[in-house]
Write a protein that holds these residues in place. Structure first.
Motif, PDB file in Angstrom:
ATOM      1  N   ILE A  17     -74.553 -67.831 -17.813  1.00 42.59           N
ATOM      2  CA  ILE A  17     -74.919 -69.065 -17.097  1.00 42.59           C
ATOM      3  C   ILE A  17     -73.785 -70.087 -17.216  1.00 42.59           C
ATOM      4  O   ILE A  17     -73.376 -70.697 -16.221  1.00 42.59           O
ATOM      5  CB  ILE A  17     -76.240 -69.647 -17.668  1.00 42.59           C
ATOM      6  N   SER A  18     -73.258 -70.246 -18.434  1.00 44.41           N
ATOM      7  CA  SER A  18     -72.185 -71.228 -18.645  1.00 44.41           C
ATOM      8  C   SER A  18     -70.962 -70.893 -17.783  1.00 44.41           C
ATOM      9  O   SER A  18     -70.337 -71.782 -17.190  1.00 44.41           O
ATOM     10  CB  SER A  18     -71.836 -71.275 -20.137  1.00 44.41           C
ATOM     11  N   GLY A  19     -70.625 -69.607 -17.690  1.00 41.98           N
ATOM     12  CA  GLY A  19     -69.471 -69.208 -16.877  1.00 41.98           C
ATOM     13  C   GLY A  19     -69.722 -69.396 -15.393  1.00 41.98           C
ATOM     14  O   GLY A  19     -68.872 -69.929 -14.662  1.00 41.98           O
ATOM     15  N   ALA A  20     -70.899 -68.985 -14.922  1.00 43.39           N
ATOM     16  CA  ALA A  20     -71.200 -69.090 -13.492  1.00 43.39           C
ATOM     17  C   ALA A  20     -71.247 -70.558 -13.065  1.00 43.39           C
ATOM     18  O   ALA A  20     -70.742 -70.920 -11.996  1.00 43.39           O
ATOM     19  CB  ALA A  20     -72.534 -68.403 -13.197  1.00 43.39           C
ATOM     20  N   MET A  21     -71.825 -71.419 -13.912  1.00 41.69           N
ATOM     21  CA  MET A  21     -71.911 -72.830 -13.542  1.00 41.69           C
ATOM     22  C   MET A  21     -70.546 -73.497 -13.525  1.00 41.69           C
ATOM     23  O   MET A  21     -70.269 -74.345 -12.667  1.00 41.69           O
ATOM     24  CB  MET A  21     -72.885 -73.564 -14.460  1.00 41.69           C
TER      25      MET A  21
END
Lengths: 200, 200, 200
Positions: A17-21
């Motif tokens: 999630i942190s990477g995609a956001m």
């Protein structure tokens, strides 16, 4: 073993999630968001495993890729809601690095690394996914800019190695050391604590 | 074996200093300086070992991490003095790449790589730590911008492989080939020699 | 086996050309062009092999390095002619990623990865050389900016795994799946198709 396995999958999803956001903030297409989520989630653990001359877990266990896919889909579909949850995500991230640090140290010791290398590999497990994410997105890595981050991981990793030498029970040690990472990190965010800058 | 081991540790420390000092020029905190020093010092050799499907030496031998810690501490505590020593550091760096190139070629041949791959891996041993340092700091890698650098390593690596084929004594060969790297590099710095640029 | 081996060498050479030409657009010296050609050519396959805990093929087989050398020399000597051939190179590149994707999936399955990991590793084989090239040249990776690229590889990789599960003949499957990659990619370039951007 079972609960650790599910926490590991949960941590993987949080990092995805942190990477995609982060990728979505760069006006990157859906695939780019998924790709960035993937390398953020597997970067640290894979590097640790490669240094230990092992195959990364996700190569053999498809559940890690499912967890990443779930994290990426959640990021794309729930973008607005997740933006509002930024504070909660900081907490999740703190839990994630706490857990990944200790799993990294423990796995390194289990595969006969030196104690000093186990500390380094625990740190790498927690932070190298984020470093890869920032390098891909052409930013100065967050660990170079942010309130105490890697230092929290380093403290927990050293504590785990020391308590392990003194024969402290593994589960108690893991709980204490991971807590130290989480608590240092949360205090650092709350009070905007940073290490001194030495350049100039 | 013994003297080579200590030279290897010394080279590791010199690369750690080079990484930490580059990071400090970017107004990065103490941890970032240590982290950059670490990846600069271990980047090249680790990549070589991973390509050879071996565990990097620092995972098993804590002395390498101690050498890096010493290099980082020296960089932070003696920053001003080291800045003045820039010319001496260029010499140290030239010695470092000379030695790392030959160790890299020799180790690759010992683990049955092809001769051509041994040349590439010797080069990687010497320069990839610096490439990683520059990528982390979000700069165009130095080997792309500087006076003849990697070419010096390449020349020494090729010489070592050729003399090795002709059965020249290992110690003599290592001394000659490393000297070629160091001498080409020092002449290039002194006279600002560069390869032709082919773009435009 | 024989034809695949030569196609693999040809694909390696094409990627070396793509890397060297990208570097030359950055006013980089001859060595930098060769270096960039090299990492572009071997980046994807080497990463796949490292994740599978294998030695990359070029470490043992010198022909890959010869193919790269030929590609780099061609780039330097025939720069003008190749610039004019840009459209042809797009076709070559499409053939290259089609072939590398399927070789990557097949090799991963042969070394007992999960099906999901084989898809990821097939994609990595095709695109990570280019990602490394762009990161080295300090650009946002092309796969983040371009018309459908990685998505073409992903589609072919998934098709190969599915048809393989249904027991379709290997050669037929490889031909069909690689064709899907090539066709999607060519259509995307021709009509400038892109995935939706999710940030903002």
């Amino acid at each position: 073993m079972e609960p650790i396995y599910y926490i590991d999958l949960l941590g993987t999803m949080v990092f995805a999630i942190s990477g995609a956001m982060a990728a979505m903030r760069h006006n990157i297409d859906i695939f780019g968001a998924a790709f960035t989520g993937f390398v953020t989630a597997i970067g640290g653990g894979s590097l640790r495993d490669i240094f230990l001359n092992l195959r990364p877990v996700w190569v053999d266990d498809g559940n890690y890729l499912l967890a990443i896919l779930a994290g990426v889909l959640a990021s794309v579909l729930l973008k607005r809601q997740l933006d509002k949850l930024a504070r909660t995500l900081t907490l999740f991230d703190a839990l994630g690095i706490g857990f990944f640090t200790i799993v990294g140290v423990q796995k390194s010791l289990a595969f006969d690394s030196s104690s000093a290398a186990a500390v380094v590999l625990g740190l790498f497990s927690a932070v190298m996914g984020g470093v890869t994410r920032d390098t891909l997105l052409n930013e100065t890595p967050l660990i170079f800019r942010k309130e105490i981050y890697a230092t929290a991981c380093l403290s927990g990793a050293i504590l785990f190695v020391v308590l392990n030498r003194f024969g402290v029970d593994y589960n108690l040690n893991a709980f204490l050391s991971a807590s130290v990472v989480v608590i240092i990190r949360i205090i650092a965010v709350k009070y905007r604590l940073a290490l001194p800058i030495v350049g100039g």
